[in-house]
Design a protein around this motif. Sequence first.
Motif, PDB file in Angstrom:
ATOM      1  N   PRO A 179       7.530   5.252  13.870  1.00  0.00           N
ATOM      2  CA  PRO A 179       6.531   5.756  12.960  1.00  0.00           C
ATOM      3  C   PRO A 179       6.958   7.374  12.580  1.00  0.00           C
ATOM      4  N   LYS A 180       6.558   8.254  13.678  1.00  0.00           N
ATOM      5  CA  LYS A 180       6.670   9.606  12.777  1.00  0.00           C
ATOM      6  C   LYS A 180       8.006   9.693  12.064  1.00  0.00           C
ATOM      7  N   ASP A 181       8.990   9.494  12.019  1.00  0.00           N
ATOM      8  CA  ASP A 181      10.114   9.455  10.994  1.00  0.00           C
ATOM      9  C   ASP A 181      10.142   8.729   9.719  1.00  0.00           C
ATOM     10  N   VAL A 182       9.120   7.260   9.547  1.00  0.00           N
ATOM     11  CA  VAL A 182       9.233   6.641   8.268  1.00  0.00           C
ATOM     12  C   VAL A 182       7.638   7.715   7.922  1.00  0.00           C
ATOM     13  N   TYR A 183       6.833   8.370   8.618  1.00  0.00           N
ATOM     14  CA  TYR A 183       6.060   9.096   7.937  1.00  0.00           C
ATOM     15  C   TYR A 183       6.589  10.405   7.266  1.00  0.00           C
ATOM     16  N   LYS A 184       7.513  11.253   7.604  1.00  0.00           N
ATOM     17  CA  LYS A 184       8.458  12.528   7.492  1.00  0.00           C
ATOM     18  C   LYS A 184       8.726  12.432   5.940  1.00  0.00           C
ATOM     19  N   GLN A 185       9.736  10.724   6.992  1.00  0.00           N
ATOM     20  CA  GLN A 185      10.378  10.832   5.034  1.00  0.00           C
ATOM     21  C   GLN A 185       9.575  10.171   4.172  1.00  0.00           C
ATOM     22  N   GLU A 186       8.787   9.707   3.875  1.00  0.00           N
ATOM     23  CA  GLU A 186       7.625   9.028   2.679  1.00  0.00           C
ATOM     24  C   GLU A 186       6.996  10.031   2.619  1.00  0.00           C
ATOM     25  N   ILE A 187       6.918  11.414   3.382  1.00  0.00           N
ATOM     26  CA  ILE A 187       5.986  12.043   3.164  1.00  0.00           C
ATOM     27  C   ILE A 187       6.499  13.272   2.219  1.00  0.00           C
ATOM     28  N   LYS A 188       7.775  13.377   2.671  1.00  0.00           N
ATOM     29  CA  LYS A 188       8.875  14.482   2.078  1.00  0.00           C
ATOM     30  C   LYS A 188       9.003  13.574   0.168  1.00  0.00           C
ATOM     31  N   LYS A 189       9.735  12.415  -0.201  1.00  0.00           N
ATOM     32  CA  LYS A 189       8.774  11.322  -1.648  1.00  0.00           C
ATOM     33  C   LYS A 189       7.957  12.382  -1.989  1.00  0.00           C
ATOM     34  N   LEU A 190       7.069  11.862  -1.382  1.00  0.00           N
ATOM     35  CA  LEU A 190       5.737  12.589  -2.349  1.00  0.00           C
ATOM     36  C   LEU A 190       5.919  14.181  -2.519  1.00  0.00           C
ATOM     37  N   LYS A 191       6.283  15.097  -2.103  1.00  0.00           N
ATOM     38  CA  LYS A 191       6.321  16.153  -1.893  1.00  0.00           C
ATOM     39  C   LYS A 191       7.970  16.744  -3.098  1.00  0.00           C
ATOM     40  N   LYS A 192       8.881  16.081  -3.076  1.00  0.00           N
ATOM     41  CA  LYS A 192       9.619  15.765  -4.028  1.00  0.00           C
ATOM     42  C   LYS A 192       9.189  15.420  -4.982  1.00  0.00           C
ATOM     43  N   ALA A 193       8.023  14.451  -5.331  1.00  0.00           N
ATOM     44  CA  ALA A 193       8.117  14.090  -6.674  1.00  0.00           C
ATOM     45  C   ALA A 193       7.053  14.711  -7.689  1.00  0.00           C
ATOM     46  N   GLY A 194       6.364  15.912  -6.552  1.00  0.00           N
ATOM     47  CA  GLY A 194       5.380  17.328  -6.652  1.00  0.00           C
ATOM     48  C   GLY A 194       4.504  17.394  -6.561  1.00  0.00           C
ATOM     49  N   PHE A 195       3.799  16.072  -5.627  1.00  0.00           N
ATOM     50  CA  PHE A 195       2.424  16.486  -5.044  1.00  0.00           C
ATOM     51  C   PHE A 195       2.332  17.392  -4.039  1.00  0.00           C
ATOM     52  N   LYS A 196       1.287  17.691  -3.598  1.00  0.00           N
ATOM     53  CA  LYS A 196       0.782  18.801  -2.348  1.00  0.00           C
ATOM     54  C   LYS A 196       0.177  17.731  -1.763  1.00  0.00           C
ATOM     55  N   ILE A 197       0.835  17.895  -0.454  1.00  0.00           N
ATOM     56  CA  ILE A 197      -0.358  17.311   0.447  1.00  0.00           C
ATOM     57  C   ILE A 197      -0.916  17.954   1.530  1.00  0.00           C
ATOM     58  N   GLU A 198      -2.229  17.490   1.191  1.00  0.00           N
ATOM     59  CA  GLU A 198      -3.846  17.841   1.952  1.00  0.00           C
ATOM     60  C   GLU A 198      -3.825  17.910   3.382  1.00  0.00           C
ATOM     61  N   SER A 199      -3.714  16.605   3.125  1.00  0.00           N
ATOM     62  CA  SER A 199      -4.395  15.846   4.575  1.00  0.00           C
ATOM     63  C   SER A 199      -2.735  14.782   5.292  1.00  0.00           C
TER      64      SER A 199
END
Length: 217
Positions: A179-199
Amino acid sequence: MKKIFDTILRKGNNIYTQNLTPHIRVYGEKLIDVHGFQYRKWDPTRSKLAAAILNGLKIFPIKSGSVILYLGISAGTTASHVSDIIGKSGLIYGIEFAERMMRELIKVVKERKNIMPIMADARKPEEYPYVEQVDLVYVDVSQPDETEIAIRNCKEFLKPGGYLMLAIKSQSIDVVKSPKDVYKQEIKKLKKAGFKIESEIELSPYQKDHCFVLAKM
Ligand SMILES: C[S@@+](CC[C@H](N)C(=O)[O-])C[C@H]1O[C@@H](n2cnc3c(N)ncnc32)[C@H](O)[C@@H]1O
């Protein structure tokens, strides 16, 4: 009883929202009266947003009057609490493609006029072009491409500076990876799309193998 985020009450590990439709329950939840107002108990095992709050979500951008696009609204369990919080001046556009869930949701929206049910596929925002620019996109679709669905809808409908809330279900995306690797992978996609991760908040023990992400566009 302590007030958190202006509109939500907390006592120990129990949280409550002020009932927009007094004496009416949505999913059998407990009703309590506090200083002349009625509140509904918000069950973290039934709602990922409640689980995220209990597990330490610090920024809560849903407020009175917020306009929200909700993908995967289902029978309206979580949406009913969001409906309490945004009040009569707010609006939820609720996207759901399963007929059975939509039938259940219709019972909820008969009482709650700030939810607009839309029977559509969240993979096809072109099916709901009339949705306005929103303050927040909430995504809980349990699909392998849920992050892509979230990004596409944010590009279409999220105001600049608006927020995304995404429930990542690792089992829907990859059953082999941790699960941790999946979260990392999906969050990376959000960052690449220009999102700033708050939490990023894991939802156990309330929800298994889920991570709740709050991001800003
Ligand atoms: C985990 S449930 C949502 C629970 C709900 N968010 C709650 O907390 O009350 C996922 C829902 O998303 C819906 N769904 C999945 N894929 C969808 C899609 N592409 N378009 C619209 N709805 C979808 C499913 O039918 C299901 O009702």
